[in-house]
Design an enzyme around this catalytic site. Sequence first.
Site, PDB file in Angstrom:
ATOM      1  N   TYR A 151     -16.834 148.175 -20.092  1.00 26.26           N
ATOM      2  CA  TYR A 151     -17.672 146.883 -19.254  1.00 26.26           C
ATOM      3  C   TYR A 151     -17.106 147.409 -18.295  1.00 26.26           C
ATOM      4  CZ  TYR A 151     -16.264 145.088 -23.934  1.00 26.26           C
ATOM      5  OH  TYR A 151     -16.283 144.861 -25.275  1.00 26.26           O
ATOM      6  N   ARG A 153     -20.883 148.597 -18.150  1.00 29.16           N
ATOM      7  CA  ARG A 153     -21.658 147.554 -18.579  1.00 29.16           C
ATOM      8  C   ARG A 153     -22.073 146.573 -17.534  1.00 29.16           C
ATOM      9  NH1 ARG A 153     -20.666 145.466 -24.210  1.00 29.16           N
ATOM     10  NH2 ARG A 153     -22.615 144.170 -23.671  1.00 29.16           N
ATOM     11  N   GLN A 189     -25.891 135.316 -26.864  1.00 20.71           N
ATOM     12  CA  GLN A 189     -24.705 135.814 -27.154  1.00 20.71           C
ATOM     13  C   GLN A 189     -24.560 137.226 -25.784  1.00 20.71           C
ATOM     14  OE1 GLN A 189     -25.830 136.616 -31.873  1.00 20.71           O
ATOM     15  NE2 GLN A 189     -27.551 136.711 -31.400  1.00 20.71           N
ATOM     16  N   ASP A 191     -25.198 139.749 -19.899  1.00 19.44           N
ATOM     17  CA  ASP A 191     -25.930 139.349 -19.352  1.00 19.44           C
ATOM     18  C   ASP A 191     -25.822 138.485 -18.178  1.00 19.44           C
ATOM     19  OD1 ASP A 191     -28.497 138.716 -19.673  1.00 19.44           O
ATOM     20  OD2 ASP A 191     -28.262 140.374 -21.318  1.00 19.44           O
ATOM     21  N   HIS A 198     -20.429 133.859 -26.264  1.00 17.27           N
ATOM     22  CA  HIS A 198     -19.768 135.343 -26.548  1.00 17.27           C
ATOM     23  C   HIS A 198     -19.298 135.961 -24.969  1.00 17.27           C
ATOM     24  CE1 HIS A 198     -21.687 136.799 -30.198  1.00 17.27           C
ATOM     25  NE2 HIS A 198     -21.256 136.132 -30.613  1.00 17.27           N
ATOM     26  N   CYS A 237      -7.590 136.083 -17.546  1.00 15.69           N
ATOM     27  CA  CYS A 237      -6.550 136.429 -17.127  1.00 15.69           C
ATOM     28  C   CYS A 237      -5.677 136.248 -18.418  1.00 15.69           C
ATOM     29  CB  CYS A 237      -6.507 135.892 -15.911  1.00 15.69           C
ATOM     30  SG  CYS A 237      -4.198 135.823 -15.259  1.00 15.69           S
ATOM     31  N   CYS A 285      -4.814 138.559 -10.648  1.00 12.75           N
ATOM     32  CA  CYS A 285      -6.122 137.558 -10.909  1.00 12.75           C
ATOM     33  C   CYS A 285      -5.979 136.112  -9.903  1.00 12.75           C
ATOM     34  CB  CYS A 285      -5.379 137.059 -11.973  1.00 12.75           C
ATOM     35  SG  CYS A 285      -5.781 134.819 -12.274  1.00 12.75           S
ATOM     36  N   GLY A 327     -34.729 138.267 -30.657  1.00  9.02           N
ATOM     37  CA  GLY A 327     -33.990 138.555 -30.287  1.00  9.02           C
ATOM     38  C   GLY A 327     -32.934 139.205 -30.229  1.00  9.02           C
ATOM     39  N   THR A 328     -32.411 138.775 -31.360  1.00 14.19           N
ATOM     40  CA  THR A 328     -30.846 138.481 -32.378  1.00 14.19           C
ATOM     41  C   THR A 328     -31.396 139.514 -34.084  1.00 14.19           C
ATOM     42  OG1 THR A 328     -28.662 137.968 -32.751  1.00 14.19           O
ATOM     43  CG2 THR A 328     -30.951 136.346 -32.988  1.00 14.19           C
TER      44      THR A 328
HETATM   45  P1  OAD Z   1     -28.160 143.860 -32.425  1.00 13.14           P
HETATM   46  O1  OAD Z   1     -28.196 144.758 -31.629  1.00 13.14           O
HETATM   47  O2  OAD Z   1     -27.555 143.386 -33.502  1.00 13.14           O
HETATM   48  O3  OAD Z   1     -30.148 143.155 -32.464  1.00 13.14           O
HETATM   49  C1  OAD Z   1     -31.226 143.416 -31.326  1.00 13.14           C
HETATM   50  C2  OAD Z   1     -32.277 142.523 -31.994  1.00 13.14           C
HETATM   51  O4  OAD Z   1     -33.489 142.604 -31.090  1.00 13.14           O
HETATM   52  C3  OAD Z   1     -32.966 143.361 -33.681  1.00 13.14           C
HETATM   53  O5  OAD Z   1     -32.851 142.990 -34.353  1.00 13.14           O
HETATM   54  C4  OAD Z   1     -34.110 144.195 -32.593  1.00 13.14           C
HETATM   55  O6  OAD Z   1     -35.129 144.761 -33.491  1.00 13.14           O
HETATM   56  C5  OAD Z   1     -34.101 143.541 -32.055  1.00 13.14           C
HETATM   57  N1  OAD Z   1     -35.161 143.800 -30.170  1.00 13.14           N
HETATM   58  C6  OAD Z   1     -34.944 144.792 -30.023  1.00 13.14           C
HETATM   59  N2  OAD Z   1     -36.005 145.296 -29.325  1.00 13.14           N
HETATM   60  C7  OAD Z   1     -36.442 143.784 -28.991  1.00 13.14           C
HETATM   61  C8  OAD Z   1     -37.558 143.362 -28.244  1.00 13.14           C
HETATM   62  N3  OAD Z   1     -38.078 144.490 -27.365  1.00 13.14           N
HETATM   63  N4  OAD Z   1     -37.700 142.450 -28.357  1.00 13.14           N
HETATM   64  C9  OAD Z   1     -37.306 141.597 -29.010  1.00 13.14           C
HETATM   65  N5  OAD Z   1     -36.929 141.692 -30.157  1.00 13.14           N
HETATM   66  C10 OAD Z   1     -36.199 143.119 -30.142  1.00 13.14           C
HETATM   67  O7  OAD Z   1     -27.660 142.244 -30.864  1.00 13.14           O
HETATM   68  P2  OAD Z   1     -27.713 140.738 -31.285  1.00 13.14           P
HETATM   69  O8  OAD Z   1     -28.168 140.231 -32.526  1.00 13.14           O
HETATM   70  O9  OAD Z   1     -27.633 139.724 -29.539  1.00 13.14           O
HETATM   71  O10 OAD Z   1     -21.013 140.797 -30.243  1.00 13.14           O
HETATM   72  O11 OAD Z   1     -26.069 141.306 -31.692  1.00 13.14           O
HETATM   73  C11 OAD Z   1     -25.002 139.769 -32.031  1.00 13.14           C
HETATM   74  C12 OAD Z   1     -23.640 140.659 -31.298  1.00 13.14           C
HETATM   75  O12 OAD Z   1     -23.283 141.563 -32.192  1.00 13.14           O
HETATM   76  C13 OAD Z   1     -23.829 140.900 -29.945  1.00 13.14           C
HETATM   77  O13 OAD Z   1     -23.410 139.667 -29.160  1.00 13.14           O
HETATM   78  C14 OAD Z   1     -22.432 142.203 -29.774  1.00 13.14           C
HETATM   79  C15 OAD Z   1     -22.828 142.201 -30.708  1.00 13.14           C
HETATM   80  O14 OAD Z   1     -22.084 143.134 -31.631  1.00 13.14           O
HETATM   81  C16 OAD Z   1     -19.887 141.162 -29.479  1.00 13.14           C
HETATM   82  O15 OAD Z   1     -19.743 141.804 -28.683  1.00 13.14           O
HETATM   83  C17 OAD Z   1     -19.134 140.162 -29.658  1.00 13.14           C
END
Ligand code: OAD
Length: 232
Positions: free
Chosen positions: A56, A59, A91, A94, A109, A117, A136, A175-176
């Site tokens: 972390y 990151r 989620q 950043d 998240h 802490c 802390c 973007g998820t």
């Molecule tokens: P993912 O990496 O699972 O998914 C990212 C999504 O963004 C994918 O469907 C890609 O196709 C899409 N993508 C990539 N580049 C893009 C772009 N330029 N424009 C639009 N879409 C794009 O990430 P998350 O869904 O955010 O949780 O993941 C969810 C959670 O899983 C995160 O918050 C994290 C992770 O484990 C924790 O750490 C608790």
Amino acid sequence: MADIRNIVILTGAGISAESGIDTFRDAGGLWERHRVEDVATPEGFVRDPELVLNFYDMRRGALAKVEPNAAHEALARLDRQWPGELLIVTQNVDDLHERAGAKRVLHMHGELKSALCTSCETRSRWDGPMRDRPACPACDAPSLRPDVVWFGEMPYEMDRIYAALREADLFVSIGTSGAVYPAAGFVRDARELGVRTLELNLERSEGSHWFDESRQGLAGELVPQWVEEILL
Ligand code: OAD
């Protein structure tokens, strides 16, 4: 869009990809290079705190090298100009929504720039590294961990998110991959509540078929286009 007043937006790693932050599940993503069990679970932290704090710290440090992109800017503009209710549930850990100027943002998240802490449970703003086990700011114990929600932990502010969904007219997912719950379930919750649903993602996601409409492309292009449409 005259009938839309209240909007809930869910964002994931894809919205920050064009800023240069790695996603999790795409080719070359973070979960290809690091084991979730090692760096994103409470058990992993107990087993090897150094490894987790380093992960972390790296990151958090990388945030200084990236900038918000056109998608973050467009959502910040929507936040400034939208007269109805708006909640950007991210989620992402950043700070790019905030750096673009968005105010109505909820980090379900947690955040890289926050420390939790494990002694007194205070959450403090945090910019530097944690691997040296700093004290802390609230209780002085050397017990800080990243204020990031790990697998097996409850995301933040679920009550506020569901309250916003109940009042929403439109739910937009950006973007998820739809792989991680409870966020992955918001589209179905929204549907059951009669909320319109729209997906903006690079490719069809695991949950695409649940959306009323799904558009494929880069967030940096799709999000500004959609914001133009909705602000007309
Ligand atoms: P993912 O990496 O699972 O998914 C990212 C999504 O963004 C994918 O469907 C890609 O196709 C899409 N993508 C990539 N580049 C893009 C772009 N330029 N424009 C639009 N879409 C794009 O990430 P998350 O869904 O955010 O949780 O993941 C969810 C959670 O899983 C995160 O918050 C994290 C992770 O484990 C924790 O750490 C608790």
